[in-house]
Write a protein that holds these residues in place. Sequence first.
Motif, PDB file in Angstrom:
ATOM      1  N   VAL A 130     -27.351  15.515 -28.233  1.00 29.70           N
ATOM      2  CA  VAL A 130     -28.465  16.362 -28.662  1.00 29.70           C
ATOM      3  C   VAL A 130     -28.754  16.205 -30.148  1.00 29.70           C
ATOM      4  O   VAL A 130     -29.924  16.188 -30.567  1.00 29.70           O
ATOM      5  CB  VAL A 130     -28.166  17.841 -28.318  1.00 29.70           C
ATOM      6  N   TYR A 131     -27.699  16.075 -30.964  1.00 24.48           N
ATOM      7  CA  TYR A 131     -27.895  15.953 -32.411  1.00 24.48           C
ATOM      8  C   TYR A 131     -28.066  14.503 -32.864  1.00 24.48           C
ATOM      9  O   TYR A 131     -28.166  14.237 -34.066  1.00 24.48           O
ATOM     10  CB  TYR A 131     -26.724  16.606 -33.152  1.00 24.48           C
ATOM     11  N   GLY A 132     -28.115  13.581 -31.920  1.00 23.77           N
ATOM     12  CA  GLY A 132     -28.363  12.189 -32.268  1.00 23.77           C
ATOM     13  C   GLY A 132     -27.188  11.495 -32.928  1.00 23.77           C
ATOM     14  O   GLY A 132     -27.362  10.461 -33.577  1.00 23.77           O
ATOM     15  N   VAL A 133     -25.986  12.050 -32.771  1.00 24.15           N
ATOM     16  CA  VAL A 133     -24.795  11.446 -33.382  1.00 24.15           C
ATOM     17  C   VAL A 133     -23.953  10.862 -32.245  1.00 24.15           C
ATOM     18  O   VAL A 133     -22.790  11.210 -32.056  1.00 24.15           O
ATOM     19  CB  VAL A 133     -23.988  12.476 -34.195  1.00 24.15           C
ATOM     20  N   ARG A 134     -24.553   9.970 -31.503  1.00 26.83           N
ATOM     21  CA  ARG A 134     -23.907   9.382 -30.337  1.00 26.83           C
ATOM     22  C   ARG A 134     -22.837   8.389 -30.770  1.00 26.83           C
ATOM     23  O   ARG A 134     -23.059   7.536 -31.632  1.00 26.83           O
ATOM     24  CB  ARG A 134     -24.946   8.675 -29.491  1.00 26.83           C
ATOM     25  N   ALA A 135     -21.669   8.477 -30.163  1.00 25.69           N
ATOM     26  CA  ALA A 135     -20.618   7.498 -30.448  1.00 25.69           C
ATOM     27  C   ALA A 135     -21.044   6.141 -29.903  1.00 25.69           C
ATOM     28  O   ALA A 135     -21.602   6.058 -28.815  1.00 25.69           O
ATOM     29  CB  ALA A 135     -19.305   7.926 -29.802  1.00 25.69           C
ATOM     30  N   PRO A 136     -20.805   5.076 -30.648  1.00 26.76           N
ATOM     31  CA  PRO A 136     -21.176   3.738 -30.168  1.00 26.76           C
ATOM     32  C   PRO A 136     -20.170   3.220 -29.155  1.00 26.76           C
ATOM     33  O   PRO A 136     -19.101   3.803 -28.963  1.00 26.76           O
ATOM     34  CB  PRO A 136     -21.133   2.900 -31.448  1.00 26.76           C
ATOM     35  N   GLY A 137     -20.508   2.117 -28.511  1.00 24.75           N
ATOM     36  CA  GLY A 137     -19.582   1.473 -27.593  1.00 24.75           C
ATOM     37  C   GLY A 137     -19.884   1.770 -26.140  1.00 24.75           C
ATOM     38  O   GLY A 137     -20.922   2.339 -25.785  1.00 24.75           O
TER      39      GLY A 137
END
Length: 236
Positions: A130-137
Amino acid sequence: MDAEHGDVTEAHVERGRLASLAAAVGRGARKGGERARAGVYAVADRIVANAPRIPVRDLAALRKQFPGLGPEEIADKLVAGAANGTSTVGAGVGAAAMLPAPPAMPTELAAEIIGVASIEIKLIAELHEVYGVRAPGTGRQRAIAYLGSWAEERGIDAAAVPASVNAALGVQAKRELRQQVLKRSFRNLPNLAPFMIGATVGAAMNRRDTNKLARKIRKDLRARQVPWGALPPLDA
């Protein structure tokens, strides 16, 4: 003289019995402690193993489910839902604990810890979306990152995550992650003894703790928030 000798002998025998009893109690306590530690580690390992299997809605699914709402409004709904979920888990286990002879209490307690952990890890993963701080990978790598976020009670730093996620797949890092999970899972354990706490209080405690965790995570994520349009594609 014989009487005195008999008294001394009986005293020695009694001291020997007490020493044997103390030794037996000590062995029992050590065995009990070893069993308790084994149970604690088993619960932590289950949480680590379950993390990649927790169903997490991505941003597209969340926006579809909550049309017209912004990040804060969706986050509010996610937190409310998670708090209701952990409250229900706490109420069910707490009610079982109030029976005259609580059935399989270690199993009940383990079930509560694992259940609450799963709900809160899902919440943290979806708050990051929701806050756009998605973990990569990959999905598994993201799950490891969000598990670490839950264990440390803070939002991830997406820029620093790739190296830590790759390392988390190693044996040593898994051991360290399990230690973090242990600390997080059993932080409030003394509050539950003896016989835990009953349905009403159990529900209230879990709701309070989930809301408290959510406030910490949201504070971190707001400082790193990324607009939805700027998010990279989601890896499988």
